[in-house]
Scaffold this motif. Structure first.
Motif, short mmCIF file in Angstrom:
data_model
loop_
_atom_site.label_atom_id
_atom_site.label_comp_id
_atom_site.label_asym_id
_atom_site.label_seq_id
_atom_site.Cartn_x
_atom_site.Cartn_y
_atom_site.Cartn_z
N VAL A 81 0.97 -1.36 -0.17
CA VAL A 81 -0.16 0.15 0.45
C VAL A 81 1.12 1.33 0.08
N GLU A 82 2.05 0.84 1.19
CA GLU A 82 2.52 2.81 0.78
C GLU A 82 3.38 2.53 -0.15
N THR A 83 3.76 1.91 -1.30
CA THR A 83 4.74 2.46 -3.00
C THR A 83 3.75 2.96 -2.87
N VAL A 84 2.81 2.59 -3.13
CA VAL A 84 2.07 3.20 -4.02
C VAL A 84 0.87 4.78 -3.68
N ALA A 85 0.49 4.92 -2.28
CA ALA A 85 0.27 5.52 -1.48
C ALA A 85 1.66 6.50 -1.94
N ARG A 86 2.71 6.59 -1.87
CA ARG A 86 3.96 7.28 -2.16
C ARG A 86 4.25 8.19 -3.12
N ASN A 87 4.17 6.96 -4.88
CA ASN A 87 3.67 7.44 -5.93
C ASN A 87 2.66 8.31 -6.50
N ASN A 88 1.23 8.05 -5.26
CA ASN A 88 0.33 9.08 -5.97
C ASN A 88 0.70 10.43 -4.50
N ASN A 89 1.17 10.52 -3.74
CA ASN A 89 2.22 11.61 -2.83
C ASN A 89 0.65 12.29 -2.03
N VAL A 90 0.52 10.34 -1.77
CA VAL A 90 -0.83 10.38 -0.39
C VAL A 90 -0.18 9.67 0.98
N GLN A 91 -0.69 10.50 1.99
CA GLN A 91 -0.51 9.77 3.42
C GLN A 91 -1.03 8.64 3.74
N ILE A 92 -0.65 8.03 4.54
CA ILE A 92 -1.09 6.49 4.95
C ILE A 92 -1.28 6.44 6.99
N LEU A 93 -2.94 6.76 6.89
CA LEU A 93 -3.48 6.30 7.71
C LEU A 93 -3.90 4.76 9.06
N LEU A 94 -2.97 3.85 9.34
CA LEU A 94 -2.82 3.09 9.32
C LEU A 94 -3.52 2.82 11.01
N SER A 95 -4.38 1.40 10.88
CA SER A 95 -4.50 1.62 12.74
C SER A 95 -4.73 -0.39 12.05
N ALA A 96 -4.89 -0.42 13.13
CA ALA A 96 -4.41 -2.46 13.78
C ALA A 96 -6.63 -3.15 14.05
N GLY A 97 -6.76 -3.96 13.57
CA GLY A 97 -7.78 -4.44 14.30
C GLY A 97 -7.97 -5.49 14.94
#
Length: 333
Positions: A81-97
């Motif tokens: 996910v992070e690879t795609v987010a970085r390429n799209n200049n989008v930050q990640i908000l990560l949470s655990a279920g």
């Protein structure tokens, strides 16, 4: 720390003008825009993400809900996910279920409160209806490792039945006729589906898998040792062990070797996932490659694409199939 008011005073403009610059709004001349940006840089001003979300009614972030943070499998998922987010200049908000219904629900609702329009969600405990409702509310809602027919075009999933069948068929093709299984005791679909595939292959070979040859425990190394211990206590001969995942396989090999049972000469072992651990077991672990990084990247691309206003296509889904990775822990009989 500089505030928006400090920027307005230093730039000699109104608060509204600074706000428009921060949020890329209209009605600001290019000269003024560049001047305000220069002042922001000089003062070290950083826009408040929450405030921007309130103004724009969305957050330029990709929400990710995984089951556990300590499991290498989910680290691979997050990396995809992070690879795609970085390429799209989008930050990640990560949470655990945490594979708990209440925790999964809270994780998704919290991302919604932050006005996150793109989400990649790994949910194993929420019911189909709840997830379908979320998909109707969140433009970029995408499920990973889960298939729901009503929102198939938002599902990126693995064919676990085929995966279970492939691992059993490979063991059988190598001459193993007495198979044992160690499986997860989590009440989710994955272990049931993999076990179903294993049974299909064993039945097709005209053999039988006795219940006493199936050990259940937590899907980690300790659980692998416990499940293997349970199978050994049945005092039934077997030549190969099919493990729910690589962690359980590693635990099983440790227990076998502790009891002076040679792996793979006396008992062969096959895992599932092909996490980094598989390459560093001794012997190196034969396993099923779960293309989770590729799947996660696809899910992230879809989430961002859908969140941008592009409608999911009808009558499509994104199914992946695992493949055998041959190493040293399983040999021909």
């Amino acid at each position: 720390m500089a505030t928006i008011k400090d920027v307005a005073i230093s730039a000699g403009v109104s608060l509204a003008t600074v706000s428009r610059v921060v949020n890329n709004g209209p009605k600001v001349g290019e000269k003024t825009r560049q001047h305000v940006k220069k002042v922001m840089q000089e003062l070290g001003y950083r826009p408040n993400a929450n405030a921007r979300a309130l103004v724009t009614q969305k957050n330029a972030a990709l929400g990710v809900v995984v089951a556990e943070l300590r499991d290498p499998f989910f680290a691979m998922l997050a990396h995809g996910v992070e690879t795609v987010a970085r390429n799209n200049n989008v930050q990640i908000l990560l949470s655990a279920g945490s594979i708990e219904e209440r925790t999964e629900l809270k994780a998704i609702e919290t991302l919604m409160e932050y006005r996150v329009d793109a989400m990649v969600v790994h949910s194993k405990t929420l019911d189909d209806t709840t997830l379908i409702n979320f998909a109707a509310q969140i433009p970029g809602f995408v499920l990973i490792n889960r298939y729901i027919a009503q929102i198939a075009n938002r599902c990126v999933w693995l064919d676990n039945v085929t995966g279970g069948r492939l691992m059993a068929e490979y063991a059988l093709s190598q001459g193993h006729r007495q198979l044992a299984v160690i499986s997860s005791d989590y009440h989710i679909d994955d272990p049931n589906e993999r076990l179903e595939g294993i049974r299909q292959a064993i039945d097709a070979a005209g053999l039988k898998l006795d219940e006493c040859m199936i050990g259940y425990a937590s899907p980690d190394q300790e659980g692998g040792m416990q499940a293997m211990r349970n199978v050994l206590s049945a005092s039934t001969d077997f030549s190969a062990v099919l493990a729910y995942n690589d962690a359980m396989a590693a635990g099983a090999m440790t227990l076998l070797q502790d009891r002076c049972i040679d792996v793979p000469k006396q008992v062969s072992v096959i895992g599932y996932d092909d996490v980094i651990l598989a390459q560093y077991c001794r012997p190196k672990l034969t396993t099923l490659r779960y293309p989770i990084e590729a799947m996660a990247a696809k899910a992230a691309e879809l989430a961002i694409h859908y969140a941008a206003g592009n409608q999911p296509q009808d009558n499509v889904t994104f199914k992946y199939t695992p493949t055998i990775v041959k190493r040293d822990s399983l040999v021909r009989r």
